[in-house]
Motif scaffolding. Sequence first.
Motif, PDB file in Angstrom:
ATOM      1  N   GLY A   1      -3.452-100.631  50.757  1.00 40.51           N
ATOM      2  CA  GLY A   1      -3.112-101.619  49.727  1.00 40.51           C
ATOM      3  C   GLY A   1      -1.913-102.461  50.076  1.00 40.51           C
ATOM      4  N   SER A   2      -1.034-101.949  50.940  1.00 38.22           N
ATOM      5  CA  SER A   2       0.145-102.738  51.332  1.00 38.22           C
ATOM      6  C   SER A   2      -0.263-104.017  52.042  1.00 38.22           C
ATOM      7  N   HIS A   3      -1.344-103.959  52.822  1.00 36.21           N
ATOM      8  CA  HIS A   3      -1.793-105.146  53.550  1.00 36.21           C
ATOM      9  C   HIS A   3      -2.353-106.188  52.581  1.00 36.21           C
ATOM     10  N   ALA A   4      -3.049-105.722  51.557  1.00 31.62           N
ATOM     11  CA  ALA A   4      -3.543-106.650  50.537  1.00 31.62           C
ATOM     12  C   ALA A   4      -2.378-107.303  49.814  1.00 31.62           C
ATOM     13  N   ALA A   5      -1.387-106.504  49.428  1.00 32.66           N
ATOM     14  CA  ALA A   5      -0.232-107.029  48.694  1.00 32.66           C
ATOM     15  C   ALA A   5       0.532-108.059  49.526  1.00 32.66           C
ATOM     16  N   LEU A   6       0.758-107.739  50.790  1.00 34.19           N
ATOM     17  CA  LEU A   6       1.525-108.648  51.645  1.00 34.19           C
ATOM     18  C   LEU A   6       0.740-109.916  51.955  1.00 34.19           C
ATOM     19  N   THR A   7      -0.578-109.801  52.098  1.00 36.54           N
ATOM     20  CA  THR A   7      -1.394-110.993  52.336  1.00 36.54           C
ATOM     21  C   THR A   7      -1.383-111.911  51.121  1.00 36.54           C
ATOM     22  N   VAL A   8      -1.450-111.327  49.934  1.00 32.97           N
ATOM     23  CA  VAL A   8      -1.336-112.122  48.705  1.00 32.97           C
ATOM     24  C   VAL A   8      -0.014-112.884  48.704  1.00 32.97           C
ATOM     25  N   ALA A   9       1.072-112.198  49.036  1.00 35.20           N
ATOM     26  CA  ALA A   9       2.391-112.841  49.039  1.00 35.20           C
ATOM     27  C   ALA A   9       2.488-113.915  50.126  1.00 35.20           C
ATOM     28  N   LEU A  10       2.010-113.610  51.318  1.00 36.67           N
ATOM     29  CA  LEU A  10       2.098-114.558  52.430  1.00 36.67           C
ATOM     30  C   LEU A  10       1.347-115.847  52.139  1.00 36.67           C
ATOM     31  N   THR A  11       0.224-115.743  51.444  1.00 35.17           N
ATOM     32  CA  THR A  11      -0.598-116.925  51.176  1.00 35.17           C
ATOM     33  C   THR A  11      -0.193-117.634  49.882  1.00 35.17           C
ATOM     34  N   GLY A  12       0.941-117.241  49.320  1.00 32.95           N
ATOM     35  CA  GLY A  12       1.479-117.970  48.168  1.00 32.95           C
ATOM     36  C   GLY A  12       0.884-117.566  46.844  1.00 32.95           C
ATOM     37  N   GLY A  13       0.349-116.353  46.770  1.00 34.82           N
ATOM     38  CA  GLY A  13      -0.305-115.945  45.533  1.00 34.82           C
ATOM     39  C   GLY A  13       0.527-115.014  44.677  1.00 34.82           C
ATOM     40  N   ALA A  14       0.092-114.890  43.432  1.00 30.34           N
ATOM     41  CA  ALA A  14       0.524-113.863  42.482  1.00 30.34           C
ATOM     42  C   ALA A  14       2.021-113.604  42.471  1.00 30.34           C
ATOM     43  N   LYS A  15       2.727-114.461  41.773  1.00 31.09           N
ATOM     44  CA  LYS A  15       4.151-114.209  41.541  1.00 31.09           C
ATOM     45  C   LYS A  15       4.342-112.880  40.824  1.00 31.09           C
ATOM     46  N   CYS A  16       3.417-112.552  39.930  1.00 32.11           N
ATOM     47  CA  CYS A  16       3.496-111.321  39.138  1.00 32.11           C
ATOM     48  C   CYS A  16       2.593-110.259  39.754  1.00 32.11           C
ATOM     49  N   LEU A  17       3.202-109.192  40.244  1.00 24.74           N
ATOM     50  CA  LEU A  17       2.454-108.112  40.892  1.00 24.74           C
ATOM     51  C   LEU A  17       2.837-106.767  40.287  1.00 24.74           C
ATOM     52  N   LYS A  18       1.852-105.881  40.188  1.00 25.76           N
ATOM     53  CA  LYS A  18       2.106-104.489  39.811  1.00 25.76           C
ATOM     54  C   LYS A  18       1.678-103.615  40.977  1.00 25.76           C
ATOM     55  N   LEU A  19       2.581-102.760  41.433  1.00 24.80           N
ATOM     56  CA  LEU A  19       2.305-101.876  42.551  1.00 24.80           C
ATOM     57  C   LEU A  19       2.460-100.436  42.092  1.00 24.80           C
ATOM     58  N   ALA A  20       1.451 -99.625  42.315  1.00 27.54           N
ATOM     59  CA  ALA A  20       1.495 -98.228  41.882  1.00 27.54           C
ATOM     60  C   ALA A  20       1.153 -97.305  43.044  1.00 27.54           C
ATOM     61  N   ASP A  21       2.062 -96.385  43.328  1.00 25.48           N
ATOM     62  CA  ASP A  21       1.799 -95.367  44.348  1.00 25.48           C
ATOM     63  C   ASP A  21       2.835 -94.250  44.185  1.00 25.48           C
ATOM     64  N   PRO A  22       2.397 -92.985  44.094  1.00 25.78           N
ATOM     65  CA  PRO A  22       3.342 -91.889  43.911  1.00 25.78           C
ATOM     66  C   PRO A  22       3.890 -91.327  45.216  1.00 25.78           C
ATOM     67  N   ASP A  23       3.365 -91.757  46.340  1.00 24.93           N
ATOM     68  CA  ASP A  23       3.689 -91.125  47.618  1.00 24.93           C
ATOM     69  C   ASP A  23       4.849 -91.806  48.337  1.00 24.93           C
ATOM     70  N   GLU A  24       5.469 -91.042  49.231  1.00 27.06           N
ATOM     71  CA  GLU A  24       6.499 -91.571  50.114  1.00 27.06           C
ATOM     72  C   GLU A  24       5.896 -91.841  51.492  1.00 27.06           C
ATOM     73  N   ILE A  25       6.500 -92.763  52.209  1.00 24.89           N
ATOM     74  CA  ILE A  25       6.037 -93.065  53.571  1.00 24.89           C
ATOM     75  C   ILE A  25       6.374 -91.893  54.484  1.00 24.89           C
ATOM     76  N   SER A  26       5.378 -91.455  55.212  1.00 28.46           N
ATOM     77  CA  SER A  26       5.590 -90.423  56.232  1.00 28.46           C
ATOM     78  C   SER A  26       5.434 -91.075  57.601  1.00 28.46           C
ATOM     79  N   ALA A  27       5.929 -90.383  58.620  1.00 22.20           N
ATOM     80  CA  ALA A  27       5.854 -90.947  59.971  1.00 22.20           C
ATOM     81  C   ALA A  27       4.420 -91.206  60.392  1.00 22.20           C
TER      82      ALA A  27
END
Length: 241
Positions: A126-152
């Motif tokens: 989902g991070s790639h979808a979120a960043l692509t939305v931002a890069l292409t000038g979309g969705a000023k308003c975003l909700k991001l939900a994830d309970p996990d931490e980044i692991s190596a």
Amino acid sequence: WRPVFYDPRKNNFQKEISDLKRKNRGLVVIDRLRTQIEELFLLRNPKLRFAGNEEKQKGLKIFLAELPPAKAGVWVYFPWQNQLVAFLKEPLHQELRTARNVYLIDRKEQKKFYQAKIGILGSSIGSHAALTVALTGGAKCLKLADPDEISASNLNRIRSPFYTVGLNKAVAVARQIYEINPYSKITVIREGLTEKNLKKFLLKPRLDLIIEEMDNLYLKIKVRESARAARITVIMGTDNG
């Protein structure tokens, strides 16, 4: 994980900046505002891009008189980077960064895209979808939900530096989006989607689109049932591995 804005038009601007520098040793100041204004000038006057230097400088001088750096921008402090960066004001920033989209997304569509409210469930793929939305000038308003931490081992599919290991995935994505567009309005739900917060996630404010990339099979089904009832579109991309 949120940026802090400083407006040079305010009377106490200089004091705020002095206090910021005093409290944050090693602060990195990045001022490319004039470069941004010059690029905006050439985007609005494409014929001058290949004109003689004298003609180009004459036009730029007039443009800078109408849009001087002192009035054209704001300063944004990113606490996680300890950087203070000059940005054009929101409408100008949006115009500049979407200028090369015009043959893919027309102005009317771009405005609608920017005003959309998009929820993204899961911040690995989902991070790639979120960043692509931002890069292409979309969705000023975003909700991001994830309970996990980044692991190596997550870093085989998440575009994030190694020092973010241990950071909540949604927070890590929000930081990257703010660095692209500090005017974004991002809601981060660190506990991830649950039955308890599902309705609020969908409807407060009401989403236009959900991008679903969760692992939880039960919630995958539940969010689709709830989204169908609320007439909110759900899309999903699947990866292999």
